[in-house]
Design a protein around this motif. Sequence first.
Motif, PDB file in Angstrom:
ATOM      1  N   GLU A 195      -5.277  23.997   3.315  1.00 20.07           N
ATOM      2  CA  GLU A 195      -4.700  23.055   2.560  1.00 20.07           C
ATOM      3  C   GLU A 195      -3.720  21.736   3.396  1.00 20.07           C
ATOM      4  O   GLU A 195      -3.558  20.607   3.090  1.00 20.07           O
ATOM      5  CB  GLU A 195      -2.879  24.095   1.807  1.00 20.07           C
ATOM      6  CG  GLU A 195      -3.063  24.693   1.419  1.00 20.07           C
ATOM      7  CD  GLU A 195      -1.793  25.390   0.848  1.00 20.07           C
ATOM      8  OE1 GLU A 195      -1.040  24.698   1.696  1.00 20.07           O
ATOM      9  OE2 GLU A 195      -1.921  25.070  -0.591  1.00 20.07           O
ATOM     10  N   PHE A 196      -5.030  22.118   5.012  1.00 25.67           N
ATOM     11  CA  PHE A 196      -4.829  20.722   5.453  1.00 25.67           C
ATOM     12  C   PHE A 196      -5.136  19.063   4.831  1.00 25.67           C
ATOM     13  O   PHE A 196      -6.168  19.388   3.774  1.00 25.67           O
ATOM     14  CB  PHE A 196      -6.229  21.561   6.506  1.00 25.67           C
ATOM     15  CG  PHE A 196      -6.219  19.286   7.456  1.00 25.67           C
ATOM     16  CD1 PHE A 196      -5.764  19.809   8.296  1.00 25.67           C
ATOM     17  CD2 PHE A 196      -7.620  18.781   7.452  1.00 25.67           C
ATOM     18  CE1 PHE A 196      -6.357  18.720   9.688  1.00 25.67           C
ATOM     19  CE2 PHE A 196      -7.862  17.672   8.198  1.00 25.67           C
ATOM     20  CZ  PHE A 196      -6.990  17.766   8.958  1.00 25.67           C
ATOM     21  N   GLU A 197      -5.243  18.416   5.243  1.00 27.67           N
ATOM     22  CA  GLU A 197      -5.000  17.558   4.849  1.00 27.67           C
ATOM     23  C   GLU A 197      -4.962  16.158   5.913  1.00 27.67           C
ATOM     24  O   GLU A 197      -3.906  15.843   7.191  1.00 27.67           O
ATOM     25  CB  GLU A 197      -4.455  16.189   4.260  1.00 27.67           C
ATOM     26  CG  GLU A 197      -4.152  17.202   2.350  1.00 27.67           C
ATOM     27  CD  GLU A 197      -3.391  16.417   1.719  1.00 27.67           C
ATOM     28  OE1 GLU A 197      -1.904  15.639   1.618  1.00 27.67           O
ATOM     29  OE2 GLU A 197      -3.048  17.149   0.163  1.00 27.67           O
ATOM     30  N   GLY A 198      -6.573  15.591   5.818  1.00 24.72           N
ATOM     31  CA  GLY A 198      -6.162  14.558   7.368  1.00 24.72           C
ATOM     32  C   GLY A 198      -7.710  13.780   7.609  1.00 24.72           C
ATOM     33  O   GLY A 198      -8.533  14.296   6.619  1.00 24.72           O
ATOM     34  N   LYS A 199      -8.169  13.030   8.376  1.00 29.88           N
ATOM     35  CA  LYS A 199      -9.191  13.254   8.930  1.00 29.88           C
ATOM     36  C   LYS A 199     -10.102  13.621   9.568  1.00 29.88           C
ATOM     37  O   LYS A 199      -9.879  14.484  10.795  1.00 29.88           O
ATOM     38  CB  LYS A 199      -9.531  11.490   9.581  1.00 29.88           C
ATOM     39  CG  LYS A 199      -9.258  10.217   8.700  1.00 29.88           C
ATOM     40  CD  LYS A 199      -8.902   8.983   9.148  1.00 29.88           C
ATOM     41  CE  LYS A 199      -8.720   8.067   8.083  1.00 29.88           C
ATOM     42  NZ  LYS A 199      -9.011   6.606   8.530  1.00 29.88           N
ATOM     43  N   ILE A 200     -11.209  14.149   9.521  1.00 31.28           N
ATOM     44  CA  ILE A 200     -12.305  14.929  10.137  1.00 31.28           C
ATOM     45  C   ILE A 200     -13.364  14.075  11.059  1.00 31.28           C
ATOM     46  O   ILE A 200     -13.540  13.567  10.141  1.00 31.28           O
ATOM     47  CB  ILE A 200     -12.708  16.391  10.120  1.00 31.28           C
ATOM     48  CG1 ILE A 200     -13.122  16.076   8.422  1.00 31.28           C
ATOM     49  CG2 ILE A 200     -11.233  16.487   9.484  1.00 31.28           C
ATOM     50  CD1 ILE A 200     -14.118  17.409   8.014  1.00 31.28           C
TER      51      ILE A 200
END
Length: 491
Positions: free
Chosen positions: A463-468
């Motif tokens: 459930e990660f949310e962010g920039k990669i």
Amino acid sequence: MEIERKIDQSIEKIFSLQIEQSLEFSNEDHHLSGRELKISKGNNCYNFDGSSPIIAGVQTHKELDFDRSIEYEFSSDSGNYFVSGRDIYLNNIAYSEDNLKILSGSIYSLSNTKSINKNEGLFRRFILPLGNEKINLSDFQKFPVTFSSNGRKSRAFYLLIDVKGIKYYIYQRKFKNENYLFIDSGAKLSEKEFQKICFNIMLTFAFVKGNLHHDQSYILGFETEEMEVVDEISYYSMRVSAITNQPTFTTNIYSIYKDEFENLNETEEKALKEKLYEDIYDFDATTFSKLVELFNDEEKAQRAVILFIHGHHSSLEIRLPNYYVALEAITSLISNKFKSTKERLNPIKDNDIANEIISMTIDNIEKYIKDKNIAKEDINLEIIKRKLDSLNTPPNADKLAEPFNRVGYKLNEEQLKILKKRNSYLHGSFVKYVDEDKVFKEALYVSLRVHFLIAVLILKMTEFEGKIINYSSLWKYMTEKEIIEDRLVKI
């Protein structure tokens, strides 16, 4: 939450194990019993040197074999060490003029406690020698830690994660110009259980930052949570490190957008920084903890991320199959988790109808063979039947695409095309053309796209949310593709 750590005795124990010493081989049933062996620290192992009397007759060296099921004891006035026979390797045998065999070999694990006597419930400390390398902890959510050493205090930062309700404290220190990573358990564990968790912590670091540091380690056991007096210490040589410097995640925008900061005035630079730092946060402890649990509990996820990491620095002939196998392992894992609500991707949705069509087709083929009086050796009916059994199998690209919907990520048209290239690269059909510059650049481009998709699936499972990092955009100067996409993409 600030903590204090006392690590002097832990480091002293490790340093004492690295001093060359003479030990007596103490197993009565072995030919080396009573012989003195010199033990010294080597590169990712311990080395031993010694000698043994020559037995009359043909020299097969059988008397020097080490039984893999036995733990052998090495003793001295300062203490005893136990080594499994499976971790003792005899590398060289020579002969001296005084009728002795001169031996040298390697030891890949040792402990001050016999396996059967190891305490199943101790506070544990994992110490990983890094040499001149360091693990970059700056991208992670962290807290202050104070170290007490020789009456003096110093401060640094640590990572705090929670795996199955047990806290783990992760930090780095430098001694004698070498760096060490520490992982301390917040509860009592068996050494085996703790070692497995630590491996998956290192695997998580590798997935996020691109480098798997895992050559060798020391595991210490303590009766008390303060971890001052060492009760048990073990050494393990482990799998070879993989240093790829190809992270999935970063908070360092300059490493990604360095060229865009060139020739800017102060006002322009400030505006660009504000824009690029939007949605850039430290990698949070909850996601880190979930990744460790995922790799620890799910063999497919662990295997996939190992293939993923080692694929980064492999040739394209190896990298692309590795990536696609890793992608299949993750998609299979996700599909199985949602099996009860899984959409049927088969061309024929109803199994009964599919089986009836296959049965009718086989009947017609058998009738045709009989009517035409075709010999059995001219048509292999068994192979045809096996092929027909897979008639209703969904296309590989559809099976790979479906799990992305399950984790809430919508694939674009280009990403769907990449999934359809699976067969070409998994089975190596491009290898004979790999020297051609155009084909090489296309293969590199595909690998960067698959790299991104693997990272998306693994992170979205937590459930990660962010920039990669989007390497297909970052490295477009290498592939010469016209890509109008951000180099850091929010998922």
